[in-house]
Scaffold this motif. Structure first.
Motif, PDB file in Angstrom:
ATOM      1  N   ALA A 196       0.833  -1.201   0.000  1.00  0.00           N
ATOM      2  CA  ALA A 196       0.000   0.000   0.000  1.00  0.00           C
ATOM      3  C   ALA A 196       0.866   1.248   0.000  1.00  0.00           C
ATOM      4  O   ALA A 196       1.967   1.263   0.546  1.00  0.00           O
ATOM      5  CB  ALA A 196      -0.921   0.004   1.210  1.00  0.00           C
ATOM      6  N   ARG A 197       0.345   2.274  -0.623  1.00  0.00           N
ATOM      7  CA  ARG A 197       0.980   3.600  -0.620  1.00  0.00           C
ATOM      8  C   ARG A 197      -0.072   4.580  -0.115  1.00  0.00           C
ATOM      9  O   ARG A 197      -1.181   4.622  -0.633  1.00  0.00           O
ATOM     10  CB  ARG A 197       1.435   3.975  -2.025  1.00  0.00           C
ATOM     11  N   ASP A 198       0.281   5.337   0.901  1.00  0.00           N
ATOM     12  CA  ASP A 198      -0.644   6.294   1.514  1.00  0.00           C
ATOM     13  C   ASP A 198      -1.953   5.625   1.935  1.00  0.00           C
ATOM     14  O   ASP A 198      -3.033   6.179   1.784  1.00  0.00           O
ATOM     15  CB  ASP A 198      -0.933   7.466   0.575  1.00  0.00           C
ATOM     16  N   GLY A 199      -1.864   4.381   2.429  1.00  0.00           N
ATOM     17  CA  GLY A 199      -3.029   3.663   2.914  1.00  0.00           C
ATOM     18  C   GLY A 199      -3.887   3.010   1.853  1.00  0.00           C
ATOM     19  O   GLY A 199      -4.855   2.325   2.160  1.00  0.00           O
ATOM     20  N   GLU A 200      -3.539   3.187   0.583  1.00  0.00           N
ATOM     21  CA  GLU A 200      -4.311   2.612  -0.530  1.00  0.00           C
ATOM     22  C   GLU A 200      -3.585   1.396  -1.095  1.00  0.00           C
ATOM     23  O   GLU A 200      -2.421   1.499  -1.487  1.00  0.00           O
ATOM     24  CB  GLU A 200      -4.503   3.647  -1.644  1.00  0.00           C
ATOM     25  N   ILE A 253      -2.028  -1.171  -3.549  1.00  0.00           N
ATOM     26  CA  ILE A 253      -1.579  -1.001  -4.933  1.00  0.00           C
ATOM     27  C   ILE A 253      -1.125  -2.312  -5.559  1.00  0.00           C
ATOM     28  O   ILE A 253      -0.979  -2.386  -6.777  1.00  0.00           O
ATOM     29  CB  ILE A 253      -0.455   0.056  -5.045  1.00  0.00           C
ATOM     30  N   ALA A 254      -0.890  -3.365  -4.736  1.00  0.00           N
ATOM     31  CA  ALA A 254      -0.449  -4.649  -5.278  1.00  0.00           C
ATOM     32  C   ALA A 254      -0.546  -5.713  -4.192  1.00  0.00           C
ATOM     33  O   ALA A 254      -0.680  -5.398  -3.009  1.00  0.00           O
ATOM     34  CB  ALA A 254       0.984  -4.550  -5.793  1.00  0.00           C
ATOM     35  N   THR A 255      -0.468  -6.974  -4.623  1.00  0.00           N
ATOM     36  CA  THR A 255      -0.448  -8.090  -3.679  1.00  0.00           C
ATOM     37  C   THR A 255       0.600  -9.108  -4.109  1.00  0.00           C
ATOM     38  O   THR A 255       0.964  -9.186  -5.284  1.00  0.00           O
ATOM     39  CB  THR A 255      -1.818  -8.808  -3.604  1.00  0.00           C
ATOM     40  N   VAL A 256       1.061  -9.872  -3.128  1.00  0.00           N
ATOM     41  CA  VAL A 256       1.902 -11.038  -3.372  1.00  0.00           C
ATOM     42  C   VAL A 256       1.260 -12.160  -2.574  1.00  0.00           C
ATOM     43  O   VAL A 256       1.119 -12.060  -1.356  1.00  0.00           O
ATOM     44  CB  VAL A 256       3.355 -10.824  -2.911  1.00  0.00           C
ATOM     45  N   SER A 257       0.827 -13.205  -3.256  1.00  0.00           N
ATOM     46  CA  SER A 257       0.140 -14.286  -2.574  1.00  0.00           C
ATOM     47  C   SER A 257       0.337 -15.571  -3.352  1.00  0.00           C
ATOM     48  O   SER A 257      -0.170 -15.691  -4.471  1.00  0.00           O
ATOM     49  CB  SER A 257      -1.354 -13.969  -2.461  1.00  0.00           C
ATOM     50  N   PRO A 258       1.054 -16.508  -2.831  1.00  0.00           N
ATOM     51  CA  PRO A 258       1.808 -16.519  -1.585  1.00  0.00           C
ATOM     52  C   PRO A 258       3.232 -16.018  -1.799  1.00  0.00           C
ATOM     53  O   PRO A 258       3.687 -15.878  -2.928  1.00  0.00           O
ATOM     54  CB  PRO A 258       1.819 -18.006  -1.214  1.00  0.00           C
ATOM     55  N   THR A 259       3.907 -15.774  -0.688  1.00  0.00           N
ATOM     56  CA  THR A 259       5.313 -15.382  -0.748  1.00  0.00           C
ATOM     57  C   THR A 259       6.159 -16.635  -0.894  1.00  0.00           C
ATOM     58  O   THR A 259       5.737 -17.712  -0.490  1.00  0.00           O
ATOM     59  CB  THR A 259       5.720 -14.632   0.525  1.00  0.00           C
ATOM     60  N   PRO A 260       7.346 -16.501  -1.471  1.00  0.00           N
ATOM     61  CA  PRO A 260       7.961 -15.290  -2.028  1.00  0.00           C
ATOM     62  C   PRO A 260       7.370 -14.957  -3.388  1.00  0.00           C
ATOM     63  O   PRO A 260       6.831 -15.820  -4.075  1.00  0.00           O
ATOM     64  CB  PRO A 260       9.432 -15.661  -2.144  1.00  0.00           C
ATOM     65  N   TRP A 288       4.435  -5.786  -8.799  1.00  0.00           N
ATOM     66  CA  TRP A 288       4.684  -4.684  -9.740  1.00  0.00           C
ATOM     67  C   TRP A 288       3.817  -3.526  -9.283  1.00  0.00           C
ATOM     68  O   TRP A 288       2.608  -3.652  -9.196  1.00  0.00           O
ATOM     69  CB  TRP A 288       4.341  -5.097 -11.160  1.00  0.00           C
ATOM     70  N   VAL A 289       4.446  -2.399  -8.953  1.00  0.00           N
ATOM     71  CA  VAL A 289       3.716  -1.249  -8.415  1.00  0.00           C
ATOM     72  C   VAL A 289       3.933  -0.031  -9.301  1.00  0.00           C
ATOM     73  O   VAL A 289       4.968   0.087  -9.966  1.00  0.00           O
ATOM     74  CB  VAL A 289       4.154  -0.940  -6.973  1.00  0.00           C
ATOM     75  N   PRO A 321       5.285   3.419 -10.102  1.00  0.00           N
ATOM     76  CA  PRO A 321       6.395   4.140  -9.478  1.00  0.00           C
ATOM     77  C   PRO A 321       5.907   5.427  -8.839  1.00  0.00           C
ATOM     78  O   PRO A 321       4.925   6.025  -9.284  1.00  0.00           O
ATOM     79  CB  PRO A 321       7.344   4.417 -10.642  1.00  0.00           C
ATOM     80  N   GLY A 322       6.570   5.837  -7.781  1.00  0.00           N
ATOM     81  CA  GLY A 322       6.203   7.078  -7.115  1.00  0.00           C
ATOM     82  C   GLY A 322       7.226   7.461  -6.068  1.00  0.00           C
ATOM     83  O   GLY A 322       8.076   6.656  -5.681  1.00  0.00           O
ATOM     84  N   ALA A 323       7.122   8.681  -5.580  1.00  0.00           N
ATOM     85  CA  ALA A 323       8.086   9.201  -4.617  1.00  0.00           C
ATOM     86  C   ALA A 323       7.789   8.732  -3.195  1.00  0.00           C
ATOM     87  O   ALA A 323       8.665   8.806  -2.333  1.00  0.00           O
ATOM     88  CB  ALA A 323       8.079  10.727  -4.671  1.00  0.00           C
ATOM     89  N   ASP A 324       6.560   8.254  -2.925  1.00  0.00           N
ATOM     90  CA  ASP A 324       6.197   7.846  -1.574  1.00  0.00           C
ATOM     91  C   ASP A 324       6.612   6.403  -1.308  1.00  0.00           C
ATOM     92  O   ASP A 324       6.626   5.563  -2.209  1.00  0.00           O
ATOM     93  CB  ASP A 324       4.692   7.984  -1.360  1.00  0.00           C
ATOM     94  N   ASP A 325       6.923   6.128  -0.043  1.00  0.00           N
ATOM     95  CA  ASP A 325       7.301   4.789   0.366  1.00  0.00           C
ATOM     96  C   ASP A 325       6.111   3.842   0.259  1.00  0.00           C
ATOM     97  O   ASP A 325       4.955   4.268   0.184  1.00  0.00           O
ATOM     98  CB  ASP A 325       7.815   4.810   1.803  1.00  0.00           C
TER      99      ASP A 325
END
Length: 115
Positions: A41-45, A47-54, A58-59, A61-65
């Protein structure tokens, strides 16, 4: 002074124009033990999932963590933040109109704690 022949100059500019700005960035998510379901998630929204890990997310791109939150039955939920890293474009990328590229700290490794 040596001048480049016109065909070589045109070819060079054409190749530079083929470079495009990436529309997504890669984040590799790993949990120990593997098999968790993770939401990025970025800013609480979300944006992607990984299921299952590993796996790779693919997100955009942006300046926020990006916050990675993972859960697995029998384990406590856990989260980590991957920082956004910007870099200046190469000359060919700049000629193609790219301003800044964003990448993320990789890999994101989360240790799951049993409940």
């Amino acid at each position: 002074m040596h001048r480049l022949p016109l065909p070589i100059l045109v070819f060079g500019l054409a190749v530079a124009g083929c470079v495009s700005r990436p529309d997504r960035a890669e984040i590799f998510v790993e949990t120990r033990p593997p098999g968790a379901d993770c939401t990025l998630a970025r800013d609480g929204e979300p944006i992607a999932t990984v299921s299952p890990t590993p796996g790779i997310a693919w997100v955009p791109p942006g300046a926020d963590d990006v916050t990675v939150t993972c859960r697995r039955n029998g384990f406590r939920d856990t989260a980590a933040v991957t920082r956004s890293l910007s870099r200046n474009p190469s000359l060919s990328e700049a000629l193609a109109g790219s301003i800044t590229h964003y990448e993320y700290e990789n890999p994101v490794v989360l240790a799951l704690t049993p409940q």
